[in-house]
Design an enzyme around this catalytic site. Structure first.
Site, PDB file in Angstrom:
ATOM      1  N   CYS A  34      47.847 106.157  74.495  1.00  0.00           N
ATOM      2  CA  CYS A  34      48.576 104.892  74.531  1.00  0.00           C
ATOM      3  C   CYS A  34      48.547 104.059  75.823  1.00  0.00           C
ATOM      4  O   CYS A  34      48.343 102.868  75.920  1.00  0.00           O
ATOM      5  CB  CYS A  34      49.986 104.997  74.147  1.00  0.00           C
ATOM      6  SG  CYS A  34      50.858 106.306  74.917  1.00  0.00           S
ATOM      7  N   THR A  35      48.264 104.844  76.857  1.00  0.00           N
ATOM      8  CA  THR A  35      47.963 104.193  78.318  1.00  0.00           C
ATOM      9  C   THR A  35      46.568 103.613  78.258  1.00  0.00           C
ATOM     10  O   THR A  35      46.454 102.487  78.903  1.00  0.00           O
ATOM     11  CB  THR A  35      48.239 105.569  79.188  1.00  0.00           C
ATOM     12  OG1 THR A  35      49.409 105.748  79.340  1.00  0.00           O
ATOM     13  CG2 THR A  35      48.009 104.759  80.466  1.00  0.00           C
TER      14      THR A  35
END
Ligand SMILES: [Zn+2]
Length: 451
Positions: free
Chosen positions: A223-224
């Site tokens: 997600c980062t």
């Protein structure tokens, strides 16, 4: 506040035994483990036991080659070796079972053939495959598994496999555990190395001490990487994991981390993404480091640790392995330092601990992304691909990709909104979620307390 419930004080091995953490079976008295098959009256006890063993070596790299060769020299007659890689020219200076004519061939199959040629009465089978692709019954068929793997995540996966064998689903008591192989784990890095013996429910397992392993270069939260890159490594990982498969659509095949053209392509795309997010530091050498997960290897260190691993196999076979000194640490970086350590089991270990309940306290206003990142980065959890299910409803699924894309939209929502339906809720509430990790065969109940 974000906090993981603190683990109780660790106990000594003697305390452990008093509390009923006895191993499922005494290794040396296990008929299943070392049923003698050889009646040769002239054979010594060591030879007789060695001949009755089935040993799997996971990894046929520099360390794996040394383990294999030493096991065969000790007289172990049934050996299997598994590795998914092929031999490259750069391997030849430290992987002692290979030569130039083997370049491009399977490491596992070539190593097995080399041993069979030298040790004519040694039955060696090679498997050109990833350990993650093999069924549990494959691992169950060995008395000892020796790991010469070069990745922390592969070690964690193998460790969890053995505990799945030892504790069938639904049996939470170690006393109900069934027979499982003993794992001997070797590892080297430059002039340092370690060899340790892991007996299910008796000694500390890989997961008990996962906080001792450095994060591997590829452990970047998806997600980062996709949404909020902050480091140059995030941009490189995005170019390699997201852009390469989508833009090449299989036309150039999988990304080859040693192909100069591929490296240049990733470098260019990573630079573009870094400029987009105002991040400095993307260089060709960093791209190589991230893609190749490069770890220095010294042939002599591998020979030393490989011999230590093989010796532990023979000691186990003869019932003289010491249960309280199961970890050999070698440090040749500054002089010569060799230590034998006892490491206690971690009571909160999610794989083998009796108190493996995971409890996390968080603000209900925190987005789900924060919880997912906590699961990935917490030193005692280090989830690789965490997925969360609540009330049979997937909250976030890190794999497969279509499910990840569907549930990704939840990442920016506050936990209150997802679990209570009201992002402004003020009262504390507790939720029981199922945490799974496909990369680690992990499935655990997780208590999430929102404040
Ligand atoms: Zn453990």
């Amino acid at each position: 506040m974000v906090a993981l419930e603190s683990a109780p004080p660790r106990s000594s091995s003697m305390e452990t035994r008093r509390e009923g953490w006895l191993p499922p079976k005494s290794f040396s008295s296990s008929a299943m483990a070392f049923e003698p098959k050889c009646d040769a009256a002239s054979a010594s006890e060591t030879e007789r036991v060695a001949r009755s063993m089935r040993v799997l070596v996971a990894g046929a790299g520099a360390l794996g080659c040394e383990i294999l060769r030493t096991l065969a020299l000790y007289g172990v007659k049934e050996i299997a070796v598994i590795d998914m890689d092929v031999i490259e020219e750069s391997n030849l200076n430290r992987q002692s079972l290979f030569s130039t004519e083997n370049i491009g061939q399977s490491k596992a199959l070539t190593a097995a053939a080399a041993l069979r040629e030298r040790f004519r009465d040694c039955d060696v089978v090679g498997y050109h495959a990833a350990i993650q692709d093999m069924p549990l019954d494959f691992f169950r068929s060995f008395q000892v598994i020796v790991s010469g793997l070069d990745s922390v995540e592969a070690r964690r996966w193998l460790n969890s496999c053995i505990f799945h064998i030892a504790r069938p689903v639904g049996l939470e008591s170690a006393r109900n555990a069934s027979y499982a192989p003993v794992l001997i784990d070797g590892g080297t890095e430059g002039l340092a190395g370690q060899a340790r013996t892991i007996r299910p429910y008796e000694t500390a397992c890989i997961e008990c001490t996962v906080d001792l392993y450095a994060n591997e270069g590829t452990q970047y939260p998806l997600c980062t990487v996709v949404g909020t890159p902050r480091e140059p490594e995030h941009c490189i990982e995005y170019a390699a994991s997201a852009l390469w498969p989508s833009q090449h659509n299989g036309s150039l095949g999988p990304l080859d981390p040693y192909n100069a053209e591929h490296i240049e392509w990733v470098y260019g795309r990573a630079r573009q993404r870094a400029e987009q997010f105002g991040i400095d530091g993307v260089t060709v050498s960093l791209v190589k480091h991230v893609l190749q997960h490069s770890v220095p290897a010294v042939a002599t260190t591998n020979a030393f640790i490989g011999a230590a691993c093989a010796l532990e196999v023979v000691k186990l076979a003869n019932g003289i392995s010491h249960p309280d000194a199961t970890w050999l640490a070698f440090n040749g970086t500054s002089g010569i330092c060799i230590q034998s350590l006892h490491i206690d089991r971690r009571r909160s270990c999610p794989i083998c601990g009796p108190e493996s309940r995971i409890t996390i306290h968080m603000s209900g206003k925190a987005p789900l992304r924060e919880l997912v990142e906590l699961l990935r980065t917490h030193p005692e959890l280090r989830c690789r691909n965490p997925s969360l299910v609540w009330a049979y409803r997937p909250i976030y699924m890190s794999a497969p990709r279509p499910l990840e894309e569907v549930t990704r939209q939840n990442l920016d929502k506050p936990l209150n909104q997802i679990l209570i339906g009201n992002q402004n809720a003020e009262n504390s509430a507790e939720f029981i979620l199922t945490l799974t990790d496909s990369g680690l065969r992990l499935s655990r109940e997780m208590h999430l307390i929102l404040h």
